[in-house]
Design a protein around this motif. Structure first.
Motif, PDB file in Angstrom:
ATOM      1  N   GLU A   1     -26.807 -34.352  39.258  1.00 45.10           N
ATOM      2  CA  GLU A   1     -28.097 -34.928  38.898  1.00 45.10           C
ATOM      3  C   GLU A   1     -28.334 -34.839  37.394  1.00 45.10           C
ATOM      4  OE1 GLU A   1     -31.700 -34.426  41.138  1.00 45.10           O
ATOM      5  OE2 GLU A   1     -30.608 -33.394  42.735  1.00 45.10           O
ATOM      6  N   ILE A   2     -28.040 -33.688  36.815  1.00 43.44           N
ATOM      7  CA  ILE A   2     -28.299 -33.478  35.389  1.00 43.44           C
ATOM      8  C   ILE A   2     -27.419 -34.383  34.527  1.00 43.44           C
ATOM      9  CG2 ILE A   2     -28.194 -31.802  33.506  1.00 43.44           C
ATOM     10  CD1 ILE A   2     -30.563 -31.467  35.381  1.00 43.44           C
TER      11      ILE A   2
ATOM     12  N   SER B   1     -26.432 -29.942  41.751  1.00 49.28           N
ATOM     13  CA  SER B   1     -27.431 -30.103  40.691  1.00 49.28           C
ATOM     14  C   SER B   1     -26.799 -30.539  39.375  1.00 49.28           C
ATOM     15  CB  SER B   1     -28.216 -28.803  40.499  1.00 49.28           C
ATOM     16  OG  SER B   1     -27.377 -27.756  40.027  1.00 49.28           O
TER      17      SER B   1
ATOM     18  N   ARG C   1     -36.663 -40.787  38.251  1.00 46.86           N
ATOM     19  CA  ARG C   1     -37.997 -40.379  37.794  1.00 46.86           C
ATOM     20  C   ARG C   1     -38.135 -40.513  36.288  1.00 46.86           C
ATOM     21  NH1 ARG C   1     -37.227 -36.416  41.901  1.00 46.86           N
ATOM     22  NH2 ARG C   1     -36.470 -34.880  40.394  1.00 46.86           N
ATOM     23  N   ARG C   2     -37.112 -40.089  35.566  1.00 48.40           N
ATOM     24  CA  ARG C   2     -37.155 -40.152  34.094  1.00 48.40           C
ATOM     25  C   ARG C   2     -37.144 -41.605  33.616  1.00 48.40           C
ATOM     26  NH1 ARG C   2     -35.243 -36.061  30.529  1.00 48.40           N
ATOM     27  NH2 ARG C   2     -35.385 -34.723  32.365  1.00 48.40           N
TER      28      ARG C   2
ATOM     29  N   GLN D   1     -33.353 -37.480  39.823  1.00 49.08           N
ATOM     30  CA  GLN D   1     -34.007 -37.096  38.565  1.00 49.08           C
ATOM     31  C   GLN D   1     -33.915 -38.206  37.536  1.00 49.08           C
ATOM     32  OE1 GLN D   1     -33.598 -33.093  36.955  1.00 49.08           O
ATOM     33  NE2 GLN D   1     -32.429 -32.506  38.777  1.00 49.08           N
TER      34      GLN D   1
ATOM     35  N   VAL E   1     -29.207 -37.536  34.032  1.00 52.31           N
ATOM     36  CA  VAL E   1     -30.343 -37.326  33.130  1.00 52.31           C
ATOM     37  C   VAL E   1     -29.852 -37.264  31.684  1.00 52.31           C
ATOM     38  CG1 VAL E   1     -32.175 -35.719  32.451  1.00 52.31           C
ATOM     39  CG2 VAL E   1     -31.747 -36.175  34.871  1.00 52.31           C
TER      40      VAL E   1
END
Length: 221
Positions: free
Chosen positions: A62-63, A59, A131-132, A128, A66
């Motif tokens: 992914e961040i 995770s 999507r953003r 992610q 972002v």
């Protein structure tokens, strides 16, 4: 005279500090640290603290993407007169700023994407970010570009947004293999690909496609 032993102050770990530590550990590595316990041991982070911010090591990856995008959006929003930019110039500003941030973190990104046999579109760590990114692209046509907004009505939102995502992956793949000075060839590709996309909507694609084609043929991509 001191009568009590001093207690060593434990470092306070927040999300950004954990991310920075992960990127530092991964930069230049040949193998992935996929175990939370292994990462926490190497980073000196208590596992209980880690789980306050992340559910797994995966995770974090992914961040990170972002954060790259959020930092780029925050930077371009501060540009004088950004709200009055045309849709074309808003997208160009996003690309140029985002790839400047990528360049500052190139060592980590090359590691993170180094062995993805399925192609960039299937990389889980970009989920992610994707999507953003798509959500933002949908907001680009605004009052400053009402005429252009009318023109894209013939395209459904999913088709237009997915097209923007494919374009981004195209530029990212080029950048990963770009060895030109200051990544100037990526800058050229960004400008040509964005202009081509907008010119297609403006129904004058031939010149732009020819210009982009010449550039890609010359670079052998």
């Amino acid at each position: 005279m001191e009568t009590k032993a001093k207690t060593k102050k434990q470092p306070v770990w927040d999300e950004d500090q954990i991310i920075a530590k992960y990127m530092d550990l991964m930069n230049g590595r040949q193998d992935e640290i996929s175990s939370t316990s292994t990462f926490c041991k190497k980073a000196g982070i208590p596992e209980a603290v880690f789980f306050e911010h992340f559910g797994s090591v995966g995770s974090i990856r992914e961040i990170i993407w972002v954060k790259f995008l959020d930092n780029a959006l925050a930077a371009i929003a501060k540009e004088p007169g950004f709200d009055s930019y045309s849709s074309r110039n808003k997208l160009l500003a996003l690309y140029f700023t985002l790839f400047e941030i990528f360049t500052l973190n190139r060592g980590y990104i090359l590691y993170a994407l180094k062995e993805n046999g399925e192609g960039l579109k299937n990389v889980p760590q970009l989920a992610q970010f994707r999507r953003r990114f798509i959500d933002y692209v949908k907001t680009i046509p605004g009052a400053a570009d009402a005429e252009w907004k009318q023109k894209i009505k013939k395209y459904s939102d999913p088709v237009f947004a997915e097209g923007a995502w494919v374009q981004f992956l195209f530029v990212l793949k080029f950048w990963l293999n770009d060895h030109s000075k200051g990544f100037e060839k990526t800058d050229i590709l960004i400008e040509k690909s964005v202009n081509t996309a907008f010119d297609l909507i403006d129904t004058k694609p031939v010149e732009s496609l020819f210009d982009l084609g010449k550039f890609l043929w010359k670079e052998g991509r």
